[in-house]
Scaffold this motif. Structure first.
Motif, PDB file in Angstrom:
ATOM      1  N   THR A  45     -14.512   4.618   3.834  1.00 51.28           N
ATOM      2  CA  THR A  45     -15.191   3.385   4.224  1.00 51.28           C
ATOM      3  C   THR A  45     -15.950   2.820   3.025  1.00 51.28           C
ATOM      4  O   THR A  45     -16.741   3.524   2.398  1.00 51.28           O
ATOM      5  N   LYS A  46     -15.694   1.567   2.703  1.00 51.95           N
ATOM      6  CA  LYS A  46     -16.352   0.906   1.570  1.00 51.95           C
ATOM      7  C   LYS A  46     -17.727   0.414   2.011  1.00 51.95           C
ATOM      8  O   LYS A  46     -17.836  -0.395   2.934  1.00 51.95           O
ATOM      9  N   GLN A  90     -10.514   2.891  -0.571  1.00 54.78           N
ATOM     10  CA  GLN A  90      -9.933   2.347   0.652  1.00 54.78           C
ATOM     11  C   GLN A  90      -8.502   2.828   0.859  1.00 54.78           C
ATOM     12  O   GLN A  90      -8.066   3.031   1.993  1.00 54.78           O
ATOM     13  N   CYS A 127     -17.601   5.405   0.555  1.00 51.89           N
ATOM     14  CA  CYS A 127     -17.581   5.113  -0.877  1.00 51.89           C
ATOM     15  C   CYS A 127     -18.707   4.147  -1.222  1.00 51.89           C
ATOM     16  O   CYS A 127     -18.846   3.091  -0.595  1.00 51.89           O
ATOM     17  N   GLN A 184       0.847  -1.194   0.000  1.00 56.09           N
ATOM     18  CA  GLN A 184       0.000   0.000   0.000  1.00 56.09           C
ATOM     19  C   GLN A 184       0.880   1.242   0.000  1.00 56.09           C
ATOM     20  O   GLN A 184       1.760   1.379   0.846  1.00 56.09           O
ATOM     21  N   THR A 191      -4.626  10.138   4.288  1.00 54.43           N
ATOM     22  CA  THR A 191      -6.024   9.722   4.236  1.00 54.43           C
ATOM     23  C   THR A 191      -6.912  10.921   3.936  1.00 54.43           C
ATOM     24  O   THR A 191      -6.522  12.076   4.101  1.00 54.43           O
ATOM     25  N   LYS A 243     -13.597   0.866  -5.447  1.00 56.94           N
ATOM     26  CA  LYS A 243     -13.649   0.539  -4.020  1.00 56.94           C
ATOM     27  C   LYS A 243     -12.241   0.493  -3.449  1.00 56.94           C
ATOM     28  O   LYS A 243     -11.973   1.002  -2.354  1.00 56.94           O
ATOM     29  N   GLY A 244     -11.327  -0.128  -4.194  1.00 62.76           N
ATOM     30  CA  GLY A 244      -9.942  -0.234  -3.730  1.00 62.76           C
ATOM     31  C   GLY A 244      -9.263   1.113  -3.612  1.00 62.76           C
ATOM     32  O   GLY A 244      -8.578   1.396  -2.622  1.00 62.76           O
TER      33      GLY A 244
END
Length: 213
Positions: free
Chosen positions: A76-77, A71, A59, A43, A48, A67-68
């Motif tokens: 927050t997914k 994140q 999201c 990552q 953030t 989505k990725g």
């Protein structure tokens, strides 16, 4: 990077297993008979969303990539919705839990890449029909735009500017009846880099004591 890492070994084994299972399936196909695995890495170090903008973000997307990406920046997914109407319903349900919502709608882009004008128009009409669901909450700031243009005639991403709709109690009005590329070309926002959109949204939310010099 760490040969002693149990987690790294597990991931490497999973990736290797997937590659060995998938490659024979498409090995004799055409025009593509192979693939590259993209984005398998650590990552990256990215501030953030709440660190950078001071907003708790959720999201609501269907496609995994978005989505990725959400994140990666600490959004927050929110799983489950499959249609744009369902996405907007989820927004209504989660309204009090977040300060900012990233709602992604893929299908106008998909149909643009296929060169299917009718399907692209229908996809946009589907969003238009569902929009009243979102508007029930009368969001303080609403921005509608895209990440790139995908004209049907080109069947791919292009260099054309993206129309941006930005609305709040303080945004003013360009007195336009329709949200189109042609209308946006004469809008008061002018042409600006996408990286400034969030700051404009924050300004419309009156998050700054002062904007500019």
């Amino acid at each position: 990077m760490d040969p002693k890492s149990t987690k790294a070994k597990k991931v490497a084994k999973l990736v290797e297993g997937f590659y060995k299972a998938a490659l024979p399936i498409i090995g004799k196909k055409g025009p593509a008979n192979g693939f590259l695995l993209r984005g398998i890495a650590h990552q990256p170090s990215i501030p953030t969303f709440i660190e950078r903008y001071g907003l708790r973000a959720g999201c609501i997307a269907v496609y995994p990539m978005y989505k990725g990406l959400a994140q990666l920046v600490g959004m927050t997914k929110l799983e489950g919705p499959q249609t744009i109407a369902q996405q907007f319903e989820r927004y209504v349900a989660e309204y009090r839990n977040y300060d900012f919502f990233f709602i992604h709608y893929k299908y106008p882009d998909t149909q643009g890449e296929d060169g299917n004008f009718e399907a692209k128009r229908n996809a946009i009409a589907e969003l238009d029909a569902a929009l009243p669901i979102l508007l029930r909450k009368k969001p303080d700031v609403l921005a509608i735009t895209g990440d790139h243009s995908t004209p049907c005639v080109l069947k791919g991403h292009s260099w054309h500017p993206q129309p941006v709709l930005l609305h709040s109690a303080y945004s003013g009005s360009d007195k336009l009846d329709r949200f189109t590329e042609t209308g946006a070309n004469i809008g008061s926002l002018g042409i600006f880099e996408a990286k400034y959109l969030l700051r404009l949204m924050q300004a419309n939310a009156k998050m700054f004591d002062k904007f500019g010099a």
